[in-house]
Design a protein around this motif. Structure first.
Motif, PDB file in Angstrom:
ATOM      1  N   PHE A 382       0.835  -1.093   0.006  1.00  0.00           N
ATOM      2  CA  PHE A 382       0.184   0.043   0.048  1.00  0.00           C
ATOM      3  C   PHE A 382       0.886   1.264   0.063  1.00  0.00           C
ATOM      4  O   PHE A 382       1.724   1.501   1.095  1.00  0.00           O
ATOM      5  CB  PHE A 382      -0.946  -0.137   1.035  1.00  0.00           C
ATOM      6  N   ALA A 383       0.873   1.954  -1.123  1.00  0.00           N
ATOM      7  CA  ALA A 383       1.694   3.384  -1.221  1.00  0.00           C
ATOM      8  C   ALA A 383       0.766   4.313  -1.934  1.00  0.00           C
ATOM      9  O   ALA A 383       1.143   4.409  -3.009  1.00  0.00           O
ATOM     10  CB  ALA A 383       3.075   2.922  -2.077  1.00  0.00           C
ATOM     11  N   PRO A 384      -0.048   4.850  -1.234  1.00  0.00           N
ATOM     12  CA  PRO A 384      -0.998   5.688  -1.995  1.00  0.00           C
ATOM     13  C   PRO A 384       0.076   7.013  -2.763  1.00  0.00           C
ATOM     14  O   PRO A 384      -0.608   7.373  -3.795  1.00  0.00           O
ATOM     15  CB  PRO A 384      -1.912   6.351  -1.108  1.00  0.00           C
ATOM     16  N   GLU A 385       0.993   7.355  -2.210  1.00  0.00           N
ATOM     17  CA  GLU A 385       1.748   8.375  -2.640  1.00  0.00           C
ATOM     18  C   GLU A 385       2.220   8.021  -4.141  1.00  0.00           C
ATOM     19  O   GLU A 385       2.681   8.806  -4.930  1.00  0.00           O
ATOM     20  CB  GLU A 385       3.021   8.841  -1.717  1.00  0.00           C
ATOM     21  N   LYS A 386       2.436   6.657  -4.321  1.00  0.00           N
ATOM     22  CA  LYS A 386       2.941   6.250  -5.534  1.00  0.00           C
ATOM     23  C   LYS A 386       1.685   5.697  -6.547  1.00  0.00           C
ATOM     24  O   LYS A 386       1.778   4.817  -7.335  1.00  0.00           O
ATOM     25  CB  LYS A 386       3.616   5.048  -5.526  1.00  0.00           C
ATOM     26  N   GLY A 387       0.527   6.015  -6.083  1.00  0.00           N
ATOM     27  CA  GLY A 387      -0.773   5.490  -6.766  1.00  0.00           C
ATOM     28  C   GLY A 387      -1.084   4.051  -6.455  1.00  0.00           C
ATOM     29  O   GLY A 387      -2.052   3.677  -7.064  1.00  0.00           O
ATOM     30  N   ALA A 388      -0.384   3.436  -5.557  1.00  0.00           N
ATOM     31  CA  ALA A 388      -0.772   2.112  -5.199  1.00  0.00           C
ATOM     32  C   ALA A 388      -1.713   1.974  -4.073  1.00  0.00           C
ATOM     33  O   ALA A 388      -1.510   1.686  -3.066  1.00  0.00           O
ATOM     34  CB  ALA A 388       0.464   1.389  -4.738  1.00  0.00           C
ATOM     35  N   PHE A 389      -3.049   2.414  -4.560  1.00  0.00           N
ATOM     36  CA  PHE A 389      -4.278   2.402  -3.609  1.00  0.00           C
ATOM     37  C   PHE A 389      -4.704   0.943  -3.628  1.00  0.00           C
ATOM     38  O   PHE A 389      -4.180   0.074  -4.466  1.00  0.00           O
ATOM     39  CB  PHE A 389      -5.271   3.250  -4.060  1.00  0.00           C
ATOM     40  N   CYS A 390      -5.368   0.665  -2.463  1.00  0.00           N
ATOM     41  CA  CYS A 390      -6.045  -0.882  -2.525  1.00  0.00           C
ATOM     42  C   CYS A 390      -7.328  -0.945  -3.035  1.00  0.00           C
ATOM     43  O   CYS A 390      -7.977   0.216  -3.252  1.00  0.00           O
ATOM     44  CB  CYS A 390      -6.032  -1.306  -1.043  1.00  0.00           C
ATOM     45  N   ALA A 391      -7.820  -1.996  -3.198  1.00  0.00           N
ATOM     46  CA  ALA A 391      -9.133  -2.294  -3.912  1.00  0.00           C
ATOM     47  C   ALA A 391     -10.226  -2.481  -2.601  1.00  0.00           C
ATOM     48  O   ALA A 391     -10.193  -1.141  -1.615  1.00  0.00           O
ATOM     49  CB  ALA A 391      -9.359  -3.366  -4.600  1.00  0.00           C
ATOM     50  N   HIS A 392     -10.877  -3.398  -2.302  1.00  0.00           N
ATOM     51  CA  HIS A 392     -11.836  -3.669  -1.228  1.00  0.00           C
ATOM     52  C   HIS A 392     -11.050  -3.927  -0.003  1.00  0.00           C
ATOM     53  O   HIS A 392     -11.932  -4.270   1.000  1.00  0.00           O
ATOM     54  CB  HIS A 392     -12.648  -4.611  -1.801  1.00  0.00           C
ATOM     55  N   GLU A 393      -9.849  -4.533  -0.015  1.00  0.00           N
ATOM     56  CA  GLU A 393      -9.202  -5.118   1.007  1.00  0.00           C
ATOM     57  C   GLU A 393      -7.695  -4.581   1.093  1.00  0.00           C
ATOM     58  O   GLU A 393      -7.222  -4.337   0.059  1.00  0.00           O
ATOM     59  CB  GLU A 393      -9.289  -6.612   1.498  1.00  0.00           C
ATOM     60  N   PHE A 394      -7.144  -4.812   2.315  1.00  0.00           N
ATOM     61  CA  PHE A 394      -5.838  -4.549   2.045  1.00  0.00           C
ATOM     62  C   PHE A 394      -4.799  -5.454   3.052  1.00  0.00           C
ATOM     63  O   PHE A 394      -5.610  -6.142   4.229  1.00  0.00           O
ATOM     64  CB  PHE A 394      -5.160  -2.938   2.610  1.00  0.00           C
ATOM     65  N   VAL A 395      -3.512  -5.618   2.709  1.00  0.00           N
ATOM     66  CA  VAL A 395      -2.873  -6.793   3.512  1.00  0.00           C
ATOM     67  C   VAL A 395      -1.891  -5.918   4.299  1.00  0.00           C
ATOM     68  O   VAL A 395      -1.143  -4.930   3.788  1.00  0.00           O
ATOM     69  CB  VAL A 395      -2.285  -7.722   2.594  1.00  0.00           C
ATOM     70  N   SER A 396      -1.878  -6.260   5.794  1.00  0.00           N
ATOM     71  CA  SER A 396      -0.594  -5.754   6.389  1.00  0.00           C
ATOM     72  C   SER A 396       0.251  -6.861   6.833  1.00  0.00           C
ATOM     73  O   SER A 396      -0.272  -7.832   7.318  1.00  0.00           O
ATOM     74  CB  SER A 396      -1.259  -4.913   7.881  1.00  0.00           C
ATOM     75  N   VAL A 397       1.665  -6.587   6.833  1.00  0.00           N
ATOM     76  CA  VAL A 397       2.472  -7.513   7.624  1.00  0.00           C
ATOM     77  C   VAL A 397       3.163  -6.609   8.690  1.00  0.00           C
ATOM     78  O   VAL A 397       3.955  -5.832   8.357  1.00  0.00           O
ATOM     79  CB  VAL A 397       3.664  -7.880   6.576  1.00  0.00           C
ATOM     80  N   PRO A 398       2.607  -6.814   9.667  1.00  0.00           N
ATOM     81  CA  PRO A 398       3.071  -5.579  10.823  1.00  0.00           C
ATOM     82  C   PRO A 398       4.339  -6.091  11.592  1.00  0.00           C
ATOM     83  O   PRO A 398       4.434  -6.372  12.799  1.00  0.00           O
ATOM     84  CB  PRO A 398       1.892  -5.894  11.989  1.00  0.00           C
ATOM     85  N   GLN A 399       5.227  -6.145  10.610  1.00  0.00           N
ATOM     86  CA  GLN A 399       6.787  -6.647  11.181  1.00  0.00           C
ATOM     87  C   GLN A 399       7.281  -5.873  12.446  1.00  0.00           C
ATOM     88  O   GLN A 399       7.811  -6.362  13.257  1.00  0.00           O
ATOM     89  CB  GLN A 399       7.681  -6.561   9.893  1.00  0.00           C
ATOM     90  N   THR A 400       6.973  -4.272  12.232  1.00  0.00           N
ATOM     91  CA  THR A 400       7.414  -3.457  13.106  1.00  0.00           C
ATOM     92  C   THR A 400       7.120  -3.875  14.754  1.00  0.00           C
ATOM     93  O   THR A 400       7.741  -3.957  15.579  1.00  0.00           O
ATOM     94  CB  THR A 400       7.221  -2.032  12.965  1.00  0.00           C
ATOM     95  N   LEU A 401       5.713  -4.399  14.805  1.00  0.00           N
ATOM     96  CA  LEU A 401       5.360  -4.654  15.929  1.00  0.00           C
ATOM     97  C   LEU A 401       5.641  -6.107  16.229  1.00  0.00           C
ATOM     98  O   LEU A 401       5.881  -6.357  17.495  1.00  0.00           O
ATOM     99  CB  LEU A 401       3.541  -4.631  15.887  1.00  0.00           C
ATOM    100  N   LEU A 402       5.687  -7.018  15.314  1.00  0.00           N
ATOM    101  CA  LEU A 402       6.259  -8.286  15.689  1.00  0.00           C
ATOM    102  C   LEU A 402       7.511  -8.161  16.215  1.00  0.00           C
ATOM    103  O   LEU A 402       8.037  -9.068  16.995  1.00  0.00           O
ATOM    104  CB  LEU A 402       6.221  -9.203  14.270  1.00  0.00           C
TER     105      LEU A 402
END
Ligand SMILES: *Cc1c(COP(=O)(O)O)cnc(C)c1O
Length: 494
Positions: A382-402
Motif C-alpha cells: 500500500f503506497a498511495p503516494e505512488k498511486g498504489a491504492f488498495c481495492a476492497h481489502e488490504f494486507v498488513s505485515v506488521p513486522q515492526t510490531l512483531l
C-alpha cells in the motif's frame, strides 16, 4: 476504549446435559389417537440418554450460548477475502415469503412461475454485471463454481479436438480452492510467480512455454488479487493466455470492488464465478449456505449445466433440460434457491446506481482504514503516494510490531478482547492481516476499529503482557488451536 478489558466473571454456562432435571419436559404431545405400536428394539436400540429439561430452560441455555458467539450482526468482522457484510433484513423477509420458502422442487412449472422468474432475472442481472454471455445458477458455492466452470472449459476443448489441454495456471497467491477445484476436475496446476502482489507476466509466458501452449486449458486469476490490488495488466495477461489458445478464468468471489465499475468480460475473462453469499450478502461461514453462479462467453455457453431457466416467447418461464452439449447436472433442482432469493433482493434493492455505490464505498472504506493504520501497521503493497491504492481489502505485515516481541496470534487474540473478529491471517503471505471492511461499516465503526488497532500497538509498547496473554475477556482463554483441530473432543461423556 480507555478502560482495559480484563477477564470478566460471567458464569460458565453448564452443558445442557448438566441441566437435566428428572421428570422435566419441554413439550406436550397430544393424546394418542392411534393404536400404540411398540418400536422394535433393533430400530430403537436402548434409547439415547437425552436430558430432560423445561422449555424455558432450554431457550435460556441456547440464548446464553448464542450471546457468546461472534456474529456479523453484533461485531465488526473484517475477514479479508470472505466479505462478511451486513445482511439487510429485507433479504430475509423476501426469502421467507411462503411463495418461495414453501415451494416443492417437483412442483409443475406452471405453478412456480414467480420462482422461475426470480431465477431468470437473477441470471440476467449477473450476466450484465459480468459482461459475459450466459450465467448458470446451479453451483452451490464458490469452489463448486470453479469446478463447474473448469468442467465447462474442458468440455469445450474436448469438443474442439483438444482434450490434451489439462494444465491450469494460477498465481502463487491463489485461493486454496483454486488448485483444489483443478485437481477435482482432473487438471493439473502450475504456479505463476507474483511480484509485489501482481502476476509476473514474464513468468506467465515462461510457464506456458514450459508446459507447451497446446496443453494449457486456463489461467485462473483473482482480480483484485488476494493482496487487495487491482492488476492493471490484466488485459495483457488475457492476451498472452488467449495467444496460447487457452481461456481466462476469473475468480470473482470478491466482486465488491468491481460492481458496476468494471465488467470481467471487458478485461478478457472467458468464465468466472460469483460468490453471491459474499458479494450479495447472505450470512455464511461455519459451513453456512452459499451460491456460486458462473458466467461464461457465448462459445462456452452450450456446455453449461442443466437445467437452465429460460423465458419463452410468450413471457412465461421454463426449465431447459435438453442441451445436447451440457456437462449435465451439478446440483439438485435449481441450485441454492434461498440464497439466490437474497441475491436477487440485494441487487434489486441497490439498483445499478446503488451497486456502483457499493463498489465505491467498499474501496473507500478499505483505503480509509489503510491510510489511518499504515504508520503503525506496515503495509508492503500500500503506497498511495505512488498511486498504489488498495481495492476492497488490504494486507498488513506488521513486522515492526512483531519485532517488539509479539506474534501475529497475540495481536489477533487481543482484537477479540475489543469485540473485533480477527482478520484473515497467514494468507496470501505467511504472517499477515488481510482486512476487508466492506461497504456496510459506518465511518464510526471504522474509526472504532482504528482505535482498537492503535490501542493494541500501544499496549505492545506499554503493557505487552495483556497482548501476550490475550484474550482476557472472552469466555475461554487462549485455546490450543492445533489440538482443537487435530484432536477435537466432540462427544460428551458423563
Ligand atoms: C471465498 C473464496 C473462494 C471460495 O468460495 P466458497 O464459497 O467458500 O467455496 C474462492 N476464491 C476466493 C478468492 C474466495 O475469497
Amino acid at each position: 476504549m480507555t478502560n482495559h478489558p480484563s477477564r470478566g466473571d460471567r458464569p460458565v454456562e453448564p452443558l445442557v446435559f448438566e441441566k437435566h432435571v428428572a421428570g422435566a419436559y419441554g413439550v406436550d404431545f397430544p393424546p394418542l389417537d392411534v393404536p400404540e405400536t411398540p418400536v422394535p428394539h433393533r430400530v430403537a436400540g436402548s434409547g439415547v440418554p437425552l436430558p430432560s429439561i423445561g422449555q424455558h430452560d432450554v431457550m435460556a441455555h441456547y440464548t446464553h450460548l448464542s450471546d457468546r458467539n461472534f456474529s456479523v450482526d453484533g461485531n465488526f468482522y473484517p475477514l479479508g477475502s470472505c466479505t462478511m457484510k451486513h445482511n439487510p433484513r429485507i433479504n430475509e423477509w423476501a426469502a421467507s415469503l411462503p411463495g418461495f420458502s414453501c415451494l416443492h422442487p417437483l412442483q409443475d412449472e406452471d405453478c412456480i412461475q414467480g420462482a422461475l422468474r426470480l431465477l431468470y432475472e437473477t441470471r440476467t442481472m449477473l450476466e450484465e454485471i459480468s459482461g459475459l454471455h450466459e450465467v448458470s445458477l446451479q453451483p452451490a458455492a464458490g469452489a463448486h463454481g470453479e469446478f463447474t466452470a473448469l468442467k465447462v472449459i474442458r468440455a469445450f476443448f474436448t469438443d474442439h479436438g483438444q482434450p490434451q489441454r489439462t494444465v491450469v495456471l494460477a498465481p502463487d497467491t491463489a485461493h486454496g480452492t483454486n488448485p483444489a477445484s483443478c485437481t477435482m476436475c482432473g487438471a493439473s496446476v502450475k504456479q505463476v510467480r507474483t511480484i509485489d502482489g501482481h502476476t509476473d507476466l514474464e513468468h506467465l509466458q515462461e510457464v506456458i512455454a514450459e508446459v507447451g501452449p497446446e496443453n494449457v486449458a486456463a489461467f485462473m486469476i483473482t482480480n483484485p488479487s488476494t493482496a487487495g490490488l487491482f492488476d492493471p495488466s490484466i488485459k495483457e495477461m488475457a492476451e498472452i493466455v488467449h495467444g496460447a489458445g487457452a481461456k481466462v478464468y476469473l475468480d470473482g468471489a470478491n466482486m465488491n470492488a468491481l460492481l458496476g465499475r468494471v465488467k470481467p468480460g471487458d478485461f478478457g475473462a472467458d468464465a468466472m464465478h460469483y460468490n453471491t453469499h459474499k458479494t450479495f450478502s447472505t450470512p455464511h461461514g461455519g459451513g453456512g449456505p452459499g451460491s456460486g453462479p458462473i458466467a461464461v462467453t457465448e462459445e462456452l455457453a452450450p456446455y453449461l449445466p442443466v437445467p437452465q431457466v429460460m423465458m419463452a416467447d410468450d413471457g412465461s418461464f421454463y426449465l431447459d433440460r435438453d442441451r445436447e452439449k451440457s456437462i449435465g447436472k451439478v446440483r439438485s433442482f435449481f441450485g441454492q434457491f434461498g440464497v439466490l432469493v437474497r441475491c436477487w433482493t440485494y441487487i434489486s434493492a441497490c439498483g445499478p446506481e446503488g451497486l456502483r455505490h457499493v463498489a465505491e464505498t467498499a474501496v473507500l472504506n478499505a483505503n480509509y482504514l489503510a491510510v489511518r493504520l499504515q504508520e503503525v501497521y506496515d503495509m508492503p503493497y500500500f503506497a498511495p503516494e505512488k498511486g498504489a491504492f488498495c481495492a476492497h481489502e488490504f494486507v498488513s505485515v506488521p513486522q515492526t510490531l512483531l519485532d517488539k516481541g509479539v506474534t501475529l496470534i497475540d495481536i489477533a487474540k487481543r482484537m477479540i478482547d475489543y469485540g473485533v473478529h480477527p482478520p484473515t491471517m497467514h494468507w496470501p503471505i505467511h504472517d499477515c492481516l488481510m482486512v476487508e471492511p466492506t461497504e456496510t461499516e459506518s465511518k464510526h465503526a471504522l474509526d472504532q476499529f482504528v482505535d482498537v488497532m492503535l490501542q493494541i500497538a500501544n499496549e505492545i509498547d506499554q503493557e505487552i503482557a495483556c497482548v501476550k496473554n490475550a484474550p482476557l475477556v472472552s469466555d475461554i482463554a487462549r485455546a490450543d488451536e492445533v489440538g482443537a483441530a487435530r484432536k477435537p473432543v466432540l462427544v460428551w461423556n458423563d
